[in-house]
Design a protein around this motif. Sequence first.
Motif, short mmCIF file in Angstrom:
data_model
loop_
_atom_site.label_atom_id
_atom_site.label_comp_id
_atom_site.label_asym_id
_atom_site.label_seq_id
_atom_site.Cartn_x
_atom_site.Cartn_y
_atom_site.Cartn_z
N LEU A 1 1.34 11.36 3.15
CA LEU A 1 2.76 11.23 2.88
C LEU A 1 3.33 12.44 2.14
N THR A 2 2.51 13.10 1.32
CA THR A 2 3.02 14.25 0.56
C THR A 2 2.83 15.57 1.29
N GLY A 3 1.92 15.60 2.29
CA GLY A 3 1.70 16.83 3.03
C GLY A 3 0.85 17.86 2.31
N CYS A 4 0.11 17.42 1.28
CA CYS A 4 -0.74 18.36 0.56
C CYS A 4 -2.07 18.53 1.29
N SER A 5 -3.08 19.07 0.62
CA SER A 5 -4.39 19.28 1.23
C SER A 5 -5.40 18.29 0.67
N LEU A 6 -6.38 17.94 1.51
CA LEU A 6 -7.42 16.98 1.13
C LEU A 6 -8.78 17.61 1.39
N VAL B 1 -9.33 23.28 -5.89
CA VAL B 1 -8.84 21.91 -6.07
C VAL B 1 -7.93 21.82 -7.29
N THR B 2 -6.83 21.08 -7.15
CA THR B 2 -5.90 20.89 -8.27
C THR B 2 -5.95 19.47 -8.83
N VAL B 3 -6.41 18.50 -8.03
CA VAL B 3 -6.43 17.10 -8.47
C VAL B 3 -7.77 16.48 -8.11
N VAL B 4 -8.44 15.91 -9.10
CA VAL B 4 -9.71 15.21 -8.89
C VAL B 4 -9.53 13.75 -9.28
N ASP B 5 -9.86 12.84 -8.37
CA ASP B 5 -9.86 11.41 -8.67
C ASP B 5 -11.28 10.90 -8.58
N ALA B 6 -11.70 10.16 -9.61
CA ALA B 6 -13.08 9.69 -9.68
C ALA B 6 -13.17 8.54 -10.67
N PRO B 7 -14.23 7.74 -10.61
CA PRO B 7 -14.45 6.73 -11.64
C PRO B 7 -14.84 7.41 -12.96
N PRO B 8 -14.58 6.74 -14.10
CA PRO B 8 -14.87 7.36 -15.41
C PRO B 8 -16.27 7.92 -15.56
N PRO B 9 -17.35 7.24 -15.11
CA PRO B 9 -18.69 7.84 -15.29
C PRO B 9 -18.83 9.20 -14.61
N THR B 10 -18.13 9.39 -13.49
CA THR B 10 -18.21 10.67 -12.80
C THR B 10 -17.51 11.76 -13.62
N LEU C 1 0.82 -1.21 0.00
CA LEU C 1 0.00 0.00 0.00
C LEU C 1 0.85 1.26 0.00
N LEU C 2 1.82 1.32 0.91
CA LEU C 2 2.65 2.51 1.00
C LEU C 2 3.63 2.62 -0.17
N GLY C 3 4.15 1.47 -0.61
CA GLY C 3 5.06 1.49 -1.76
C GLY C 3 4.39 2.00 -3.01
N ASN C 4 3.16 1.51 -3.26
CA ASN C 4 2.42 1.98 -4.43
C ASN C 4 2.09 3.47 -4.32
N THR C 5 1.77 3.91 -3.10
CA THR C 5 1.45 5.32 -2.89
C THR C 5 2.67 6.20 -3.17
N GLU C 6 3.82 5.78 -2.70
CA GLU C 6 5.05 6.55 -2.93
C GLU C 6 5.39 6.60 -4.42
N SER C 7 5.20 5.47 -5.12
CA SER C 7 5.48 5.44 -6.55
C SER C 7 4.54 6.37 -7.31
N THR C 8 3.27 6.39 -6.90
CA THR C 8 2.30 7.27 -7.55
C THR C 8 2.67 8.74 -7.32
N ALA C 9 3.05 9.06 -6.08
CA ALA C 9 3.41 10.45 -5.77
C ALA C 9 4.59 10.92 -6.62
N ARG C 10 5.58 10.04 -6.80
CA ARG C 10 6.74 10.41 -7.62
C ARG C 10 6.36 10.55 -9.08
N MET D 1 3.45 11.18 -10.46
CA MET D 1 2.52 12.28 -10.75
C MET D 1 3.07 13.64 -10.33
N GLY D 2 4.13 13.64 -9.56
CA GLY D 2 4.73 14.91 -9.16
C GLY D 2 3.91 15.72 -8.18
#
Length: 260
Positions: A212-217, A237-246, A173-182, A184-185
């Motif tokens: 882990l990144t210290g950003c805002s949620l 908001v700068t980043v939106v995550d959602a399923p494709p229909p949304t 879980l944490l490894g994948n999260t760290e890889s995603t953060a790197r 996506m910048g």
Amino acid sequence: MTPAPVTTLSPPTERLGQRLTPADCRPTAARLADALRRRGVAAGDRVLLLGGNEPGYVAAMLALISLDTSLVLADSRQTAAETRGVAARAGVRWALLGGGADLAPARDALTAALGPGRVLHYDELAGTGAGLGPGDLRIGLDGPWRHRRDAAVLWSSGTTGSPKGVVRSGESLLGNTESTARAMGYSVDDVLFPLLPFSHQYGMSLVLLWWLTGCSLVVAPYRGLTGVLRALAAHRVTVVDAPPPTYHALLDRLARRPSP
């Protein structure tokens, strides 16, 4: 002065949710971790977490990770019987729930299954803990939860059959999260707004990424398009995550009515 719990929202931002930084959430998570430890929740315990997308749920997830428990994330849209079945199959010892009236059937079912004193409420407990010492809220690279093989047990919603559980290690879980953060910048200046439940793997990964990144949620209702668009603008908001229909629904709404 004791910081106010992050679960308190005040008008007019209540209808738009709340924008949290890790620093905002840390005091409540630390008090909740202390309260849970005093109740007897220990490292390795399986704990079912049930609630909606709200600041208290985020603090509860962080507290349980800090205590090195095995999180069982249940979908709040499941029936009480399905939630009880998830608890039985996962072998949970505790349940930590939100205070919404819609969770009352699940609370009753879990109390009957686990026994008195085993079903706790994160909004109530957050005000009773004394907090932890500096550095004791260990969530991240050096925390023991990272090395837990059963760090999280994630369940499907059961809409296409019986809910199915998947066991994930803390390292994955944490490894994948760290890889995603790197990849996506992401930076501390980003503002995330997940338009999906925190109780699913995707939602949980975004909570971990935020921490882990210290950003805002942004923690806000995510099912009404008008409310979502207003929250996007209000919180910048700068980043939106959602399923494709949304995504499709949002783009269609903006094409028809650019202003929320």
